[in-house]
Design a protein around this motif. Structure first.
Motif: not given
Lengths: 186, 184
Positions: A40-41, A43-44, A47-48, A70, B99, A63, A67
């Motif tokens: 993941v990045t 940023e992701e 977000d999580y 995903k 989001s 979290t 992951i």
């Protein structure tokens, strides 16, 4: 299956390295998932974390579920969740059995009485941190005091307080937004 | 039977405790008030200290420990499973529109008033822990009523935490050492 076991092992490791609350795991997640494996990045992950805070449950676990889900769908989410909680279950079960033997020991009891004082100061620190993001105006201050009174004096269950305060926020904001829209129209 | 009850209590905690591990403390106190033979408030404070000073997310450590108290190893496993189950399902449901969920005005407005309520409830947890530490309610003389040793340690640790911001385990260790030396 191999991938699922790998996810389990990875989050087992992350669970062991997480000390304390949710944010303590951020640097470990960054190293293991972003830099080493590129799952993941960053940023992701942020977000999580943000969503993990607005959903019920423990942020670190939320979290991990995100992951895993995903990467490998429902099973992936289950395996990462199991992985992140496994070290806690093992370590705490062991430690709790050992600490049980200390019950009644005078020195241990003095130590724990001192520790109780330390725990209170740690909770104050957490509350001060939360106040910075949580109490923004008179309305939020009133909600905070009302929740205190409801729980401390009236003994109302935390579940009821959570539900009522959530509804109040939605209703208050709906009225507030309507009013400011009217004012703007004028 | 106790396992079923443990599961139900921790499932509810997992469903309604929002804002991370510490937000579960008011729920754990509520459980203790309704099931006093499971664990006492004093034991809960020890469990919080152990959970802060061992590896693993603090919320999970507390759930395992609190479940272990009445139900042994199996009790700890059941409490932990029950507390993660609601969020496991919820996260998988919202993972597809992450989001949108976060930016939705209903979610944001909910949290606008939920956060202060969580603060108020944590304040109650704090008060329920501090009162028995600071005040000796069975005291007969006035000078025995306030536990000066505890108040002094509290002031010292609070100053340290706000000033130096070291890891919680440091303050827990200091509390333990001073507790032993001065026979708290």
């Amino acid at each position: 299956m191999k991938e699922l076991l790998r996810l389990y092992g990875l989050f087992f490791k992350i669970g062991i390295m997480t000390f304390g609350g949710g944010y303590a795991m951020l640097p470990i997640l960054e190293r293991e998932l972003v830099e080493k494996r590129k799952y993941v990045t960053m940023e992701e992950i942020m977000d999580y974390f943000a969503v993990g805070q607005c959903t019920p449950g423990i942020i670190a676990v939320n979290t991990a579920t995100f992951i895993g889900f995903k990467r490998r769908g429902i099973l992936g989410g289950i395996f990462t969740t199991l992985g992140v909680v496994s070290p806690s279950v093992l370590i705490i079960s062991l430690l709790a059995s050992v600490l049980q033997l200390l019950a009644g020991n005078e020195i241990a009891s003095h130590a724990f009485n001192g520790i109780s004082v330390a725990v209170c100061t740690l909770i104050i620190q957490a509350i001060l941190k939360l106040i910075k993001t949580g109490i923004k105006d008179i309305f939020t201050l009133i909600i905070c005091l009302a929740a205190f009174v409801a729980s401390f004096i009236l003994n109302i269950s935390p579940i009821i307080i959570v539900i009522v305060s959530a509804v109040l926020g939605v209703v208050y904001k709906a009225i507030y937004d309507k009013r400011s829209a009217k004012r703007e129209a004028k | 039977m106790i396992y079923l009850l443990l599961f139900w209590e921790f499932f509810k905690t997992g469903l309604f405790a929002i804002g991370g591990g510490l937000a579960t403390i008011p729920f754990l106190m509520d459980i203790s008030a309704r099931h006093p033979h499971w664990y006492t408030m004093e034991e809960l404070s020890n469990m919080i200290a152990v959970s802060e000073s061992t590896p693993g997310p603090i919320g999970i450590n507390m759930a395992t420990y609190v479940g272990f108290s009445p139900g042994g190893v199996l009790g700890g496993i059941i409490a932990t499973t029950a507390i993660v189950l609601p969020s496991l399902v919820i996260i998988m449901v919202i993972a597809g529109f992450l989001s949108k969920f976060r930016e939705s005005s209903i979610v944001q407005n909910t949290f606008y008033s939920l956060r202060p309520a969580v603060i108020g409830m944590l304040g109650v947890s704090l008060a329920s822990m501090i009162i028995p530490l600071f005040f000796n309610l069975s005291a007969t003389a006035v000078f025995e009523f306030i536990n000066l040793k505890a108040v002094a340690l509290f002031a010292l640790l609070l100053f340290g935490i706000l000033k130096f911001k070291k890891h919680p385990i440091v303050y827990i260790a200091i509390g333990a050492i001073i507790g032993i030396i001065f026979k708290f």
